[in-house]
Each structure stands twice: as C-alpha cells, then as structure tokens.
Design a protein around this motif. Sequence first.
Motif, mmCIF file in Angstrom:
data_model
loop_
_atom_site.group_PDB
_atom_site.id
_atom_site.type_symbol
_atom_site.label_atom_id
_atom_site.label_comp_id
_atom_site.label_asym_id
_atom_site.label_seq_id
_atom_site.Cartn_x
_atom_site.Cartn_y
_atom_site.Cartn_z
ATOM 1 N N GLY B 31 7.003 -14.909 -17.378
ATOM 2 C CA GLY B 31 6.199 -14.399 -16.273
ATOM 3 C C GLY B 31 4.767 -14.147 -16.712
ATOM 4 N N LEU B 32 3.867 -14.157 -15.737
ATOM 5 C CA LEU B 32 2.460 -13.933 -16.053
ATOM 6 C C LEU B 32 2.254 -12.563 -16.687
ATOM 7 C CD1 LEU B 32 -0.524 -14.682 -15.894
ATOM 8 C CD2 LEU B 32 -0.551 -13.787 -13.561
ATOM 9 N N GLN B 33 2.974 -11.593 -16.198
ATOM 10 C CA GLN B 33 2.850 -10.247 -16.741
ATOM 11 C C GLN B 33 3.078 -10.248 -18.248
ATOM 12 O OE1 GLN B 33 1.821 -7.593 -15.118
ATOM 13 N NE2 GLN B 33 1.893 -6.439 -17.032
ATOM 14 N N LEU B 36 0.213 -11.971 -20.171
ATOM 15 C CA LEU B 36 -1.004 -11.170 -20.291
ATOM 16 C C LEU B 36 -0.794 -10.005 -21.239
ATOM 17 C CD1 LEU B 36 -2.323 -11.220 -16.631
ATOM 18 C CD2 LEU B 36 -3.128 -12.499 -18.619
ATOM 19 N N GLU B 37 0.381 -9.418 -21.207
ATOM 20 C CA GLU B 37 0.675 -8.337 -22.143
ATOM 21 C C GLU B 37 0.605 -8.854 -23.577
ATOM 22 O OE1 GLU B 37 4.444 -6.792 -20.933
ATOM 23 O OE2 GLU B 37 3.595 -5.656 -19.276
ATOM 24 N N VAL B 40 -3.254 -9.562 -24.467
ATOM 25 C CA VAL B 40 -4.204 -8.458 -24.408
ATOM 26 C C VAL B 40 -4.434 -7.830 -25.775
ATOM 27 C CG1 VAL B 40 -2.667 -6.508 -24.022
ATOM 28 C CG2 VAL B 40 -4.899 -6.556 -22.901
ATOM 29 N N PRO B 42 -5.639 -7.815 -29.484
ATOM 30 C CA PRO B 42 -6.616 -8.584 -30.260
ATOM 31 C C PRO B 42 -5.982 -9.325 -31.437
ATOM 32 C CG PRO B 42 -7.406 -6.362 -29.873
ATOM 33 C CD PRO B 42 -5.985 -6.390 -29.410
ATOM 34 N N ARG B 45 -4.169 -12.265 -30.065
ATOM 35 C CA ARG B 45 -5.105 -13.271 -29.557
ATOM 36 C C ARG B 45 -5.707 -14.033 -30.723
ATOM 37 N NH1 ARG B 45 -7.344 -9.829 -26.282
ATOM 38 N NH2 ARG B 45 -9.325 -9.725 -27.345
ATOM 39 N N PHE B 107 1.247 -22.492 -16.990
ATOM 40 C CA PHE B 107 0.068 -21.684 -16.616
ATOM 41 C C PHE B 107 -1.202 -22.501 -16.839
ATOM 42 C CE2 PHE B 107 3.286 -18.628 -18.093
ATOM 43 C CZ PHE B 107 3.431 -17.861 -16.948
ATOM 44 N N LEU B 110 -4.931 -21.456 -18.370
ATOM 45 C CA LEU B 110 -4.996 -20.082 -18.871
ATOM 46 C C LEU B 110 -5.293 -20.020 -20.369
ATOM 47 C CD1 LEU B 110 -4.828 -17.145 -18.311
ATOM 48 C CD2 LEU B 110 -2.339 -17.241 -18.492
ATOM 49 N N ALA B 113 -8.820 -21.096 -21.220
ATOM 50 C CA ALA B 113 -9.813 -20.107 -20.801
ATOM 51 C C ALA B 113 -9.862 -18.925 -21.769
ATOM 52 C CB ALA B 113 -9.519 -19.628 -19.386
ATOM 53 N N VAL B 114 -8.698 -18.463 -22.153
ATOM 54 C CA VAL B 114 -8.654 -17.301 -23.042
ATOM 55 C C VAL B 114 -9.176 -17.644 -24.433
ATOM 56 C CG1 VAL B 114 -7.114 -15.713 -24.239
ATOM 57 C CG2 VAL B 114 -6.791 -16.166 -21.804
ATOM 58 N N HIS B 118 -12.396 -16.173 -26.186
ATOM 59 C CA HIS B 118 -12.180 -15.475 -27.454
ATOM 60 C C HIS B 118 -13.178 -15.958 -28.503
ATOM 61 C CE1 HIS B 118 -9.880 -13.389 -30.566
ATOM 62 N NE2 HIS B 118 -10.100 -14.439 -31.311
#
Lengths: 125, 125
Positions: B31-33, B36-37, B40, B42, B45, B107, B110, B113-114, B118
Amino acid sequence: MLPEVDTTMTAAARTGRRDRVPPHPDMSEIGLQQVLEALVDPVRRRIVAELYAAGEDLACGTIDLPVSKSTATHHFHVLREAGLIRQHYAGTSRMNALRREEFDARFPGLLRAVVDAHGGDGAAE
Amino acid sequence: MLPEVDTTMTAAARTGRRDRVPPHPDMSEIGLQQVLEALVDPVRRRIVAELYAAGEDLACGTIDLPVSKSTATHHFHVLREAGLIRQHYAGTSRMNALRREEFDARFPGLLRAVVDAHGGDGAAE
DNA sequence: CGCAAGGTTCGACCACTGTCAAACTTCGAT
DNA sequence: ATCGAAGTTTGACAGTGGTCGAACCTTGCG
C-alpha cells in the motif's frame, strides 16, 4: 495616518488587510524530508488529493475530515509549512489551494505520483 | 536428484537452497501508506538512493550507514516489507537490490521522483 | 452590541518508531 | 573444531507526532 477610526470597518480593513494571510515558506526553503513527513499522514494526503482533484480553492469546511477541528488545523499547518498548500482567509473561512506548479518545479513528478497512487490505493472517498 | 550427500557442500547447498531467501511481499499487497512510511526515514532513503544509483545488487556492508547493525537490519526489513528491495544471502553477506521495474509498475513515477529529489536535496554523500 | 460560526492555541496524553547493546546464529576460513 | 565476520533477535528506552477537549479569538450578522 488616518487618525479617525471608522468603527464600521472590520479589523482587517482597518489594518489594511483584506485577507489575513499566514506566512508561507518559499519553495527553496522546503526540504524533501519535510515534504515526505507531510505526505505520510493519511489525513493530510486526503486533503492534498481533494485539492488536487478540485483544482481550485476550497474552504476548510468543504473537506470533511475524520478528526477534530484542532487536529485539522494542525494538519493544514503542516501542509502549509511543507509548501504544499497556500492559505488565506475569506471572511471567517479559510481557503486552501495546492501550490501545484511551484511544488512541481521544486519536486518534479512527486505530487503527481503520490496523488495517483493515493487514488488507486485506499483512497476511501 | 544427486542422492549422495557431499559433506563438502554447505548446509544451504545440501538443503537445496543456494541462497536463503527471506519472504518478499507481492507488489499487489503493498500500500502507498506503507511505502511512504518506508521512504520517510532518511537512512532508508539513503539506502534506496544508493541502490538506485548502483543499479545492481549491493552487500549490506557496502552501504555505510550512521547507525548500528541492529538498526540497519531493522531498516532493511522495513524496506523489504514495503516492496522496495529484494534480499538474498550470499555466504554470510546479505545482498540487496531495488525492485525497480516492479515497483514502478505499481507506483509509477514515485521512486524516480523521490530519488531525484533526494539527490538534489540534503543527500550528503 | 451581543451572539453564533469557524478556526486557533494550549496542554496533555498515547502510540509508534528509531535507536542501541547484548546475546545468539550462521557461514567461511584457519 | 574453532574462531571471526556478518546479521538477526530481543528487550528497553527516548523522542516525536497525531489526537483531543477546553478556552480563546475573529468575523459576520441580526
């Protein structure tokens, strides 16, 4: 200037502000971390998605959220600080709009990707 | 086949597994949630960005992180559960790779983009 | 003026998550 | 067989962030 106070004017008019406008950060000050922290919350993502779909300014009340007013205020604040939305007052209501172009210039493709995924996902509209 | 047990083989080879492989979720379950969790943080990422740049499997140790080993394990686990990376063992080391195409199919845009954001942001490489 | 509607601020609370150290496991090499 | 390297697991701890109610502040209107 203008020593006589006209009591028929609103406070906003008296102080020369047609709309009170809270401070908005410049896009260059926004960091990815901040943006992701803003978008990771489902309530905030819902706000963003609705503004994205609407394509125009929406009053706070227009977007019904599953949280109390104080919490809603908090979320809008976070979104504003993350450069995602622009806010201004119109009467007693607060208007909200996505800072779409600006944001996309700073983080190309990000907003689109998230909103798209949000729609296809558990959007629960 | 090959019934004779060769004691020179490793346990993994004997049991028919060349590499132990932890369970990976199917992309449709993500899921997107969750994503993103995962993104988020660092540290996570940073892992994603390095794998993205490398374009190939990297050993855990190859990516130096500003956290302890146990914390690193935690982060890799979160990334795996979010469908972002694929892991398998090679000897005592764990290899990691981005599930790039798969993830992008689920996705679109996504990850790109991230990672782009970054890099331009506080990547601190 | 005085009141209601719409938001904001303040404090407090609670769940979650990142963090680490310590003990344990597994594999490769000596 | 044993040791070291690389990860994992577990338990504990601390900081953060979402949540709410209550009190407060503006604005619009009768």
